[in-house]
Motif scaffolding. Structure first.
Motif, PDB file in Angstrom:
ATOM      1  N   HIS A   5       0.826  -1.210   0.000  1.00  0.00           N
ATOM      2  CA  HIS A   5       0.000   0.000   0.000  1.00  0.00           C
ATOM      3  C   HIS A   5       0.867   1.270   0.000  1.00  0.00           C
ATOM      4  CE1 HIS A   5      -3.880  -1.921   0.268  1.00  0.00           C
ATOM      5  NE2 HIS A   5      -3.456  -2.673   1.265  1.00  0.00           N
ATOM      6  N   LEU A   6       1.976   1.240   0.743  1.00  0.00           N
ATOM      7  CA  LEU A   6       2.854   2.400   0.794  1.00  0.00           C
ATOM      8  C   LEU A   6       3.469   2.668  -0.579  1.00  0.00           C
ATOM      9  CD1 LEU A   6       4.233   4.583   2.507  1.00  0.00           C
ATOM     10  CD2 LEU A   6       6.008   2.911   3.069  1.00  0.00           C
ATOM     11  N   ASP A   7       3.965   1.625  -1.237  1.00  0.00           N
ATOM     12  CA  ASP A   7       4.552   1.796  -2.571  1.00  0.00           C
ATOM     13  C   ASP A   7       3.509   2.271  -3.580  1.00  0.00           C
ATOM     14  OD1 ASP A   7       7.011   1.074  -1.673  1.00  0.00           O
ATOM     15  OD2 ASP A   7       6.932  -0.986  -2.379  1.00  0.00           O
ATOM     16  N   ARG A   8       2.300   1.756  -3.466  1.00  0.00           N
ATOM     17  CA  ARG A   8       1.232   2.171  -4.387  1.00  0.00           C
ATOM     18  C   ARG A   8       0.879   3.641  -4.174  1.00  0.00           C
ATOM     19  NH1 ARG A   8      -4.509  -0.734  -4.002  1.00  0.00           N
ATOM     20  NH2 ARG A   8      -4.482   0.484  -2.078  1.00  0.00           N
ATOM     21  N   ASN A   9       0.849   4.079  -2.911  1.00  0.00           N
ATOM     22  CA  ASN A   9       0.547   5.483  -2.632  1.00  0.00           C
ATOM     23  C   ASN A   9       1.616   6.418  -3.196  1.00  0.00           C
ATOM     24  OD1 ASN A   9      -1.804   4.807  -1.336  1.00  0.00           O
ATOM     25  ND2 ASN A   9      -0.936   4.895   0.729  1.00  0.00           N
ATOM     26  N   TRP A  10       2.883   6.013  -3.084  1.00  0.00           N
ATOM     27  CA  TRP A  10       3.955   6.822  -3.661  1.00  0.00           C
ATOM     28  C   TRP A  10       3.830   6.854  -5.182  1.00  0.00           C
ATOM     29  CZ3 TRP A  10       7.015  10.341  -1.731  1.00  0.00           C
ATOM     30  CH2 TRP A  10       7.373  10.311  -0.383  1.00  0.00           C
ATOM     31  N   ALA A  11       3.546   5.714  -5.777  1.00  0.00           N
ATOM     32  CA  ALA A  11       3.481   5.634  -7.244  1.00  0.00           C
ATOM     33  C   ALA A  11       2.348   6.480  -7.808  1.00  0.00           C
ATOM     34  CB  ALA A  11       3.318   4.179  -7.674  1.00  0.00           C
ATOM     35  N   THR A  12       1.248   6.609  -7.050  1.00  0.00           N
ATOM     36  CA  THR A  12       0.078   7.359  -7.520  1.00  0.00           C
ATOM     37  C   THR A  12      -0.022   8.753  -6.880  1.00  0.00           C
ATOM     38  OG1 THR A  12      -1.318   6.345  -5.801  1.00  0.00           O
ATOM     39  CG2 THR A  12      -1.211   5.238  -7.968  1.00  0.00           C
ATOM     40  N   ASN A  13       0.962   9.104  -6.057  1.00  0.00           N
ATOM     41  CA  ASN A  13       0.967  10.387  -5.340  1.00  0.00           C
ATOM     42  C   ASN A  13      -0.303  10.562  -4.509  1.00  0.00           C
ATOM     43  OD1 ASN A  13       2.035  12.819  -4.489  1.00  0.00           O
ATOM     44  ND2 ASN A  13       1.248  13.981  -6.228  1.00  0.00           N
ATOM     45  N   CYS A  14      -0.660   9.498  -3.794  1.00  0.00           N
ATOM     46  CA  CYS A  14      -1.847   9.504  -2.928  1.00  0.00           C
ATOM     47  C   CYS A  14      -1.395   9.732  -1.483  1.00  0.00           C
ATOM     48  CB  CYS A  14      -2.588   8.171  -3.069  1.00  0.00           C
ATOM     49  SG  CYS A  14      -4.055   8.048  -2.055  1.00  0.00           S
ATOM     50  N   PHE A  15      -1.863  10.820  -0.869  1.00  0.00           N
ATOM     51  CA  PHE A  15      -1.406  11.174   0.469  1.00  0.00           C
ATOM     52  C   PHE A  15      -2.486  11.944   1.204  1.00  0.00           C
ATOM     53  CE2 PHE A  15      -0.190  14.533  -2.464  1.00  0.00           C
ATOM     54  CZ  PHE A  15      -0.668  15.669  -1.839  1.00  0.00           C
ATOM     55  N   HIS A  16      -2.333  12.077   2.515  1.00  0.00           N
ATOM     56  CA  HIS A  16      -3.144  13.043   3.267  1.00  0.00           C
ATOM     57  C   HIS A  16      -2.194  14.090   3.821  1.00  0.00           C
ATOM     58  CE1 HIS A  16      -2.109  11.568   7.392  1.00  0.00           C
ATOM     59  NE2 HIS A  16      -1.960  10.411   6.790  1.00  0.00           N
ATOM     60  N   SER A  17      -2.646  15.317   3.851  1.00  0.00           N
ATOM     61  CA  SER A  17      -1.761  16.445   4.111  1.00  0.00           C
ATOM     62  C   SER A  17      -2.141  17.173   5.399  1.00  0.00           C
ATOM     63  CB  SER A  17      -1.805  17.416   2.926  1.00  0.00           C
ATOM     64  OG  SER A  17      -0.989  18.535   3.161  1.00  0.00           O
ATOM     65  N   LYS A  18      -1.117  17.606   6.109  1.00  0.00           N
ATOM     66  CA  LYS A  18      -1.290  18.439   7.295  1.00  0.00           C
ATOM     67  C   LYS A  18      -0.301  19.595   7.218  1.00  0.00           C
ATOM     68  CE  LYS A  18      -2.931  14.863  10.483  1.00  0.00           C
ATOM     69  NZ  LYS A  18      -2.692  14.173  11.781  1.00  0.00           N
ATOM     70  N   GLY A  19      -0.739  20.770   7.677  1.00  0.00           N
ATOM     71  CA  GLY A  19       0.140  21.928   7.639  1.00  0.00           C
ATOM     72  C   GLY A  19       0.091  22.703   8.932  1.00  0.00           C
ATOM     73  N   PHE A  20       1.161  23.438   9.220  1.00  0.00           N
ATOM     74  CA  PHE A  20       1.169  24.308  10.393  1.00  0.00           C
ATOM     75  C   PHE A  20       2.182  25.414  10.181  1.00  0.00           C
ATOM     76  CE2 PHE A  20       3.952  20.733  11.201  1.00  0.00           C
ATOM     77  CZ  PHE A  20       5.112  21.293  11.712  1.00  0.00           C
ATOM     78  N   THR A  21       2.034  26.470  10.972  1.00  0.00           N
ATOM     79  CA  THR A  21       2.886  27.654  10.843  1.00  0.00           C
ATOM     80  C   THR A  21       4.153  27.477  11.657  1.00  0.00           C
ATOM     81  OG1 THR A  21       0.939  29.049  10.556  1.00  0.00           O
ATOM     82  CG2 THR A  21       2.995  30.142  11.134  1.00  0.00           C
ATOM     83  N   LEU A  22       5.280  27.884  11.073  1.00  0.00           N
ATOM     84  CA  LEU A  22       6.563  27.732  11.749  1.00  0.00           C
ATOM     85  C   LEU A  22       6.804  28.801  12.801  1.00  0.00           C
ATOM     86  CD1 LEU A  22       8.779  26.813   8.687  1.00  0.00           C
ATOM     87  CD2 LEU A  22       8.192  25.334  10.588  1.00  0.00           C
ATOM     88  N   GLY A  23       6.322  30.005  12.551  1.00  0.00           N
ATOM     89  CA  GLY A  23       6.493  31.062  13.543  1.00  0.00           C
ATOM     90  C   GLY A  23       7.758  31.878  13.392  1.00  0.00           C
ATOM     91  N   TRP A  24       8.402  31.820  12.218  1.00  0.00           N
ATOM     92  CA  TRP A  24       9.576  32.652  12.001  1.00  0.00           C
ATOM     93  C   TRP A  24       9.150  34.105  11.787  1.00  0.00           C
ATOM     94  CZ3 TRP A  24      13.591  30.208  13.465  1.00  0.00           C
ATOM     95  CH2 TRP A  24      13.777  28.867  13.187  1.00  0.00           C
ATOM     96  N   LYS A  25       9.922  35.031  12.338  1.00  0.00           N
ATOM     97  CA  LYS A  25       9.629  36.443  12.143  1.00  0.00           C
ATOM     98  C   LYS A  25      10.162  36.948  10.805  1.00  0.00           C
ATOM     99  CE  LYS A  25       9.559  37.558  17.062  1.00  0.00           C
ATOM    100  NZ  LYS A  25      10.164  38.372  18.141  1.00  0.00           N
ATOM    101  N   LYS A  26      11.282  36.351  10.339  1.00  0.00           N
ATOM    102  CA  LYS A  26      11.874  36.755   9.076  1.00  0.00           C
ATOM    103  C   LYS A  26      12.068  35.543   8.191  1.00  0.00           C
ATOM    104  CE  LYS A  26      14.504  40.617  11.042  1.00  0.00           C
ATOM    105  NZ  LYS A  26      15.873  41.193  11.208  1.00  0.00           N
ATOM    106  N   PRO A  27      11.851  35.703   6.897  1.00  0.00           N
ATOM    107  CA  PRO A  27      12.098  34.577   5.999  1.00  0.00           C
ATOM    108  C   PRO A  27      13.595  34.361   5.820  1.00  0.00           C
ATOM    109  CG  PRO A  27      11.501  36.516   4.736  1.00  0.00           C
ATOM    110  CD  PRO A  27      11.356  36.881   6.187  1.00  0.00           C
ATOM    111  N   ASN A  28      13.997  33.103   5.785  1.00  0.00           N
ATOM    112  CA  ASN A  28      15.401  32.794   5.538  1.00  0.00           C
ATOM    113  C   ASN A  28      15.572  31.937   4.298  1.00  0.00           C
ATOM    114  OD1 ASN A  28      17.158  34.104   7.213  1.00  0.00           O
ATOM    115  ND2 ASN A  28      16.923  32.666   8.880  1.00  0.00           N
ATOM    116  N   ASP A  29      14.478  31.820   3.523  1.00  0.00           N
ATOM    117  CA  ASP A  29      14.523  31.123   2.253  1.00  0.00           C
ATOM    118  C   ASP A  29      15.172  29.752   2.398  1.00  0.00           C
ATOM    119  OD1 ASP A  29      13.211  33.190   1.022  1.00  0.00           O
ATOM    120  OD2 ASP A  29      15.060  34.275   0.609  1.00  0.00           O
ATOM    121  N   TYR A  30      16.321  29.558   1.726  1.00  0.00           N
ATOM    122  CA  TYR A  30      16.908  28.229   1.674  1.00  0.00           C
ATOM    123  C   TYR A  30      18.065  28.045   2.650  1.00  0.00           C
ATOM    124  CZ  TYR A  30      14.161  28.143  -2.565  1.00  0.00           C
ATOM    125  OH  TYR A  30      13.120  28.208  -3.454  1.00  0.00           O
TER     126      TYR A  30
END
Length: 377
Positions: A5-30
């Motif tokens: 199931h894991l390999d199939r999900n990677w092959a089909t780009n099937c995922f569930h997504s979660k996001g959150f804020t980092l809290g940086w005051k200034k961007p540091n890009d890369y």
């Protein structure tokens, strides 16, 4: 079933997504160095003042702790901080490293690295800390760059020093040390790679690998040397057995940019080698993939941008898209380093991928300071 199931999900780009804020005051890009261990993610924001490392719980989407090094600032090392088995090792100026509990931020140990320079290479596997002082430039190369130190993270004590006989003027070449599975390999200016057992300090092999820009990488039961002269436009790749030191194969005259050390690593029985060619405003890369399990030659992959990879199963490369050459964000593709070769899985767009492991991909939005985690299991 889980692997299927894991390999199939990677092959089909099937995922569930979660996001959150980092809290940086200034961007540091890369300028961030990211390490993930289990459900914890550590971000070293290199240019923040005062310098600190923030540790996040990916599952709970919360800030776990903030680690502020107790010894001056973080030293510039190849690869930055190390994070394994719940312990973060932070190299600091002044020749010491600090080991912290990643969940609490508590200082566990101060390790004397026996180094005076601010440039160092550091490896950490959860038990041993391997350190090596390297030159800021080739003119600094002298006998002080010969020694490689093996310390224990539990007590912070030096266990042994891996060294060579200095009577023949032998010196470690700039940034040419690798560590894997309790073995240390280093390229020296006498055109030999020396391989040690990090536990016993025994020198296991001396392998001929000529060239001022030569490099070494350790793989699964193989030692791979990249034999490269400073002014040559080709590189020979030599493969030895880790057990016996016997030469298994030599791949002759792989194209390489003049005056540049090869960029390479070994991942899942694949030698992934890429060569940088500077263009107007861009760096172009020609990547070559050699499968250690097959007798076929190196497969060439033409693309632009900096290839990025993780240390488990996946690697992602940035594909060539000429119409994007004036943009900061390059279109990328996620590929799987399988035993049969590099397999393209899906397009990742222009998102900045900062981590890929067996079960997830982590992307960052530098403008909004948000982290998004794609879970594939």
């Amino acid at each position: 079933m889980r692997a299927y199931h894991l390999d199939r999900n990677w092959a089909t780009n099937c995922f569930h997504s979660k996001g959150f804020t980092l809290g940086w005051k200034k961007p540091n890009d890369y300028h961030r160095i990211v390490r993930v261990d289990g459900d914890l993610l550590a971000i070293d924001n290199e240019f923040t003042t005062p310098q600190s490392i923030k540790v996040y719980d990916i599952r709970r989407r919360t800030l776990q702790c903030v680690i502020a090094p107790v010894e001056s600032t973080i030293a510039p090392v190849a690869g930055g901080i190390k994070f394994t088995d719940g312990v973060i090792v932070v190299p600091c100026l002044g020749g010491v490293a600090c080991a912290f509990d990643a969940r609490t931020g508590k200082l566990l140990q101060k390790i004397d690295l026996h180094l005076g320079s601010r440039y160092m290479l550091l490896f950490f596997d959860g038990e041993l800390v391997i350190t090596y002082e390297c030159a800021a430039n080739k003119r600094e190369n002298n006998e002080k760059f010969c020694d490689i130190y093996v310390s224990c993270v539990k007590d912070g004590q030096l266990q042994r020093t891996l060294t060579v006989d200095l009577t023949d003027g032998v010196k470690v070449c700039y940034y040419n040390v690798d560590y894997r599975d309790k073995m240390v390999a280093a390229v020296y200016n006498d055109d030999y790679i020396r391989v040690w057992d990090a536990r016993s300090g025994e020198c296991l092999h001396q392998l001929k690998c000529p060239g001022e820009e030569s490099k070494v990488k350790l793989g699964d039961n193989v030692i791979v040397g990249f034999s490269k002269a400073f002014d040559m436009e080709v590189c020979d790749i030599i493969i030895w057995s880790q057990d016996t030191g016997e030469c298994q194969k030599v791949i002759r005259e792989v194209p390489s940019h003049r005056y540049v050390r090869p960029y390479a690593y070994v991942l899942n029985n694949l030698i992934i080698y890429y060569d940088q060619i500077s263009g107007p405003g861009d760096h172009f890369y020609f990547m070559y993939v050699y499968n250690l399990r097959k007798e076929s030659g190196m497969e060439k992959v033409h693309h632009c941008g900096d290839p990025r990879r993780n240390e488990t199963k996946s690697v992602y490369i940035v594909l060539e898209e000429p119409e994007y050459r004036c943009e900061k964000a390059w279109p990328s593709a996620v590929c799987n380093a399988t035993p049969n070769g590099l397999v393209r899985l899906f397009d990742a767009g222009t998102n900045h991928i900062i981590w890929i492991d067996d079960i997830r991909m982590i992307l960052i939005d530098n403008k909004k300071h948000k982290l998004r985690v794609h879970h594939y299991w």
